[in-house]
Design a protein around this motif. Structure first.
Motif, mmCIF file in Angstrom:
data_model
loop_
_atom_site.group_PDB
_atom_site.id
_atom_site.type_symbol
_atom_site.label_atom_id
_atom_site.label_comp_id
_atom_site.label_asym_id
_atom_site.label_seq_id
_atom_site.Cartn_x
_atom_site.Cartn_y
_atom_site.Cartn_z
ATOM 1 N N ALA A 63 139.674 46.004 108.545
ATOM 2 C CA ALA A 63 138.412 46.097 107.813
ATOM 3 C C ALA A 63 137.471 45.640 108.788
ATOM 4 O O ALA A 63 136.300 46.124 108.645
ATOM 5 C CB ALA A 63 138.880 45.245 106.686
ATOM 6 N N VAL A 111 138.925 50.506 104.276
ATOM 7 C CA VAL A 111 138.691 50.214 102.955
ATOM 8 C C VAL A 111 139.853 50.743 102.207
ATOM 9 O O VAL A 111 140.279 51.812 101.999
ATOM 10 C CB VAL A 111 137.435 50.874 102.366
ATOM 11 C CG1 VAL A 111 137.442 50.434 100.800
ATOM 12 C CG2 VAL A 111 136.203 50.326 102.984
ATOM 13 N N SER A 112 140.778 49.748 101.670
ATOM 14 C CA SER A 112 142.181 50.193 101.076
ATOM 15 C C SER A 112 142.647 49.151 99.898
ATOM 16 O O SER A 112 142.381 48.021 100.233
ATOM 17 C CB SER A 112 143.300 50.300 102.224
ATOM 18 O OG SER A 112 144.438 49.983 101.774
ATOM 19 N N ASP A 113 143.070 49.630 98.812
ATOM 20 C CA ASP A 113 143.540 48.955 97.876
ATOM 21 C C ASP A 113 144.617 47.906 98.254
ATOM 22 O O ASP A 113 144.835 46.963 97.789
ATOM 23 C CB ASP A 113 143.807 49.580 96.613
ATOM 24 C CG ASP A 113 142.993 50.541 95.817
ATOM 25 O OD1 ASP A 113 141.504 50.051 96.012
ATOM 26 O OD2 ASP A 113 143.271 51.274 95.098
ATOM 27 N N THR A 142 143.045 45.228 100.415
ATOM 28 C CA THR A 142 142.399 44.150 99.373
ATOM 29 C C THR A 142 143.183 43.422 98.491
ATOM 30 O O THR A 142 142.875 42.307 98.176
ATOM 31 C CB THR A 142 141.437 45.110 98.510
ATOM 32 O OG1 THR A 142 140.688 46.018 99.109
ATOM 33 C CG2 THR A 142 140.648 44.414 97.339
ATOM 34 N N THR A 163 143.286 39.324 98.431
ATOM 35 C CA THR A 163 143.171 38.627 97.352
ATOM 36 C C THR A 163 144.527 37.715 96.880
ATOM 37 O O THR A 163 144.311 36.577 96.425
ATOM 38 C CB THR A 163 143.166 39.788 96.133
ATOM 39 O OG1 THR A 163 141.912 40.367 96.168
ATOM 40 C CG2 THR A 163 143.004 39.055 94.860
ATOM 41 N N GLN A 206 133.945 44.309 99.925
ATOM 42 C CA GLN A 206 135.315 44.944 99.418
ATOM 43 C C GLN A 206 136.218 43.765 99.125
ATOM 44 O O GLN A 206 136.916 43.738 97.898
ATOM 45 C CB GLN A 206 135.861 45.828 100.593
ATOM 46 C CG GLN A 206 136.935 46.574 100.142
ATOM 47 C CD GLN A 206 136.788 47.626 99.116
ATOM 48 O OE1 GLN A 206 135.584 48.219 98.743
ATOM 49 N NE2 GLN A 206 137.897 47.686 98.463
ATOM 50 N N LEU A 207 136.356 42.962 100.171
ATOM 51 C CA LEU A 207 137.396 41.894 99.892
ATOM 52 C C LEU A 207 136.931 40.777 98.784
ATOM 53 O O LEU A 207 137.797 40.280 97.989
ATOM 54 C CB LEU A 207 137.955 41.440 101.262
ATOM 55 C CG LEU A 207 138.765 42.445 102.207
ATOM 56 C CD1 LEU A 207 138.997 41.877 103.511
ATOM 57 C CD2 LEU A 207 139.567 43.237 101.828
ATOM 58 N N ASP A 217 136.845 41.636 95.117
ATOM 59 C CA ASP A 217 137.927 41.589 94.378
ATOM 60 C C ASP A 217 138.547 40.254 94.151
ATOM 61 O O ASP A 217 139.196 39.936 92.956
ATOM 62 C CB ASP A 217 138.951 42.461 95.151
ATOM 63 C CG ASP A 217 140.211 42.732 94.372
ATOM 64 O OD1 ASP A 217 140.055 43.546 93.206
ATOM 65 O OD2 ASP A 217 141.258 42.408 94.463
ATOM 66 N N ALA A 240 145.894 39.234 105.257
ATOM 67 C CA ALA A 240 146.106 40.753 104.837
ATOM 68 C C ALA A 240 146.369 41.427 105.957
ATOM 69 O O ALA A 240 145.271 41.905 107.054
ATOM 70 C CB ALA A 240 144.485 41.261 104.221
ATOM 71 N N ASP A 251 133.422 54.987 104.167
ATOM 72 C CA ASP A 251 133.643 53.851 104.801
ATOM 73 C C ASP A 251 133.128 53.578 106.044
ATOM 74 O O ASP A 251 133.920 53.104 107.257
ATOM 75 C CB ASP A 251 135.186 53.749 104.522
ATOM 76 C CG ASP A 251 135.862 53.757 103.408
ATOM 77 O OD1 ASP A 251 135.216 53.440 102.350
ATOM 78 O OD2 ASP A 251 136.927 54.502 103.305
#
Ligand code: NDP
Ligand code: OXD
Length: 323
Positions: free
Chosen positions: A75, A95-97, A100, A104, A151-152, A155, A289, A315
């Protein structure tokens, strides 16, 4: 236009500090018609259309005449700009779930650990000590301030809010939203943000503007007392954001009460660093991460197809801001 089934432009995979094999295998699996090479054939190799990089060898990208985009496998993209010869083509970041969610988890884990006094109980256990009288407050009595509400950061902020914490965030530009996160932006609002935080989480990118931000002048602007006696710092952004000598001094003088660090000025953290043995420092080895090739490679390949179909890339990195 490439004929169906024909070989497409090659992908240059240039990674250091990371084994290329797993990335090469995943790229080949996702796009068998896009050969992956670890070195260009000569500096000006016309067969290379894309680069997938982590701390690429400086200069390796500079003369590739048909390079159409650079993909970071992380990222953060500060590693790309360490090379003074990055050609003027689009840079795409992760950028990826999946990424992220991993971050989190890390932030929530560390915030809860400090909030519920994990370090103190582990120290008690090591001494065989039963002590019940430690103060356990409710989450809504604790303010978690997140430097970097991207992004991070956003969340993590929302998940911490769900757990009941009072959450604020600081970013470069103010983007109001009705989600219960108190927002601050820019240098002019930094002091107000800092003065409220019991736990300060850093998820900023490393850029010319943020380099070294986690240093004594900032620590001395934090809340003087608060939930833990002094604020707790958690940095999972980049080591270049922090001054480690100042972190140790801030722990000693009481501007910080405890610290969790996932990233360091020099990685691996040198054996002689006093951070390793400080009783109020928690260390993880840049593991907050991890980039997962099966999750990250398919979107990269889709973006390559978009370039070829004339569709816009997503992105993208802002080359001026460097994130
Ligand atoms: P984003 O680009 O989505 O978010 C960055 C945030 O920082 C944005 O809110 C941005 O503000 C803010 N910001 C940037 N510059 C400034 C500034 N000068 N002043 C105030 N705020 C600023 O990044 P991500 O959330 O995806 O990632 C953040 C970082 O996390 C990465 O750059 C990387 O270094 C680190 N990371 C670490 C990992 C680990 O394992 N330890 C794994 C993955 C990432 P605005 O919203 O206004 O643009
Ligand atoms: C990243 C990282 O930037 O892993 O994604 O640090």
């Amino acid at each position: 236009m490439t004929a169906a089934g024909a070989e497409k432009g090659r992908i240059l995979l240039s990674v250091t500090g990371w084994s290329p094999d797993i990335w090469r295998d995943e790229l080949q699996k996702a796009a068998p018609d896009r050969p992956v090479v670890l070195e260009p054939e000569g500096l000006a190799d016309p067969s290379i259309h894309y680069a997938v990089v982590w701390k690429q060898r400086p200069g390796i990208l500079k003369d590739l005449p048909n390079l159409r985009a650079i993909f970071s496998i992380g990222a953060g993209v500060d590693h790309i700009f360490q090379d003074p010869h990055v050609p003027d083509v689009p840079i795409v970041r992760v950028v990826s779930d999946d990424l992220t969610l991993r971050m989190t988890e890390y932030v929530v884990w560390q915030v809860l650990d400090h909030h519920r006094q994990g370090p103190a109980y582990r120290a008690q256990q090591a001494r065989g000590l039963w002590r019940e009288d430690r103060d356990q407050r409710a989450a809504n009595e604790v303010t978690v301030g997140i430097l970097g509400l991207g992004q991070l950061g956003l969340d993590a902020a929302l998940k911490l809010k769900t757990l009941g914490f009072d959450v604020s965030g600081w970013s470069r530009r103010l983007k109001p939203a009705d989600d219960g996160i108190r927002r601050f932006a820019g240098k002019e609002q930094l002091d107000t943000f800092l003065a409220e935080a019991d736990i300060l989480v850093c998820l900023l990118p490393l850029t010319p503007e943020t380099k070294g931000i986690l240093s004594m002048p900032l620590f001395r602007r934090l809340k003087p007392a608060g939930r833990f006696g002094a604020p707790v710092l958690i940095d999972a952004g980049r080591g270049g954001l922090q001054n480690e000598a100042d972190i140790l001094a801030a722990l000693d003088e009481g501007s910080l009460s405890a610290v969790t660090l996932d990233v360091f000025q020099h990685e691996p953290l040198p054996a002689e660093s006093a951070l390793w043995t400080h009783p109020r420092v928690t260390i993880t080895p840049h593991a907050a991460a991890t980039s997962s090739p099966p999750h990250l490679v398919p979107p990269m390949i889709r973006q390559m197809a978009n370039v070829e179909a004339g569709r816009p890339l997503t992105d993208l990195v802002d080359r001026v801001a460097q994130y």
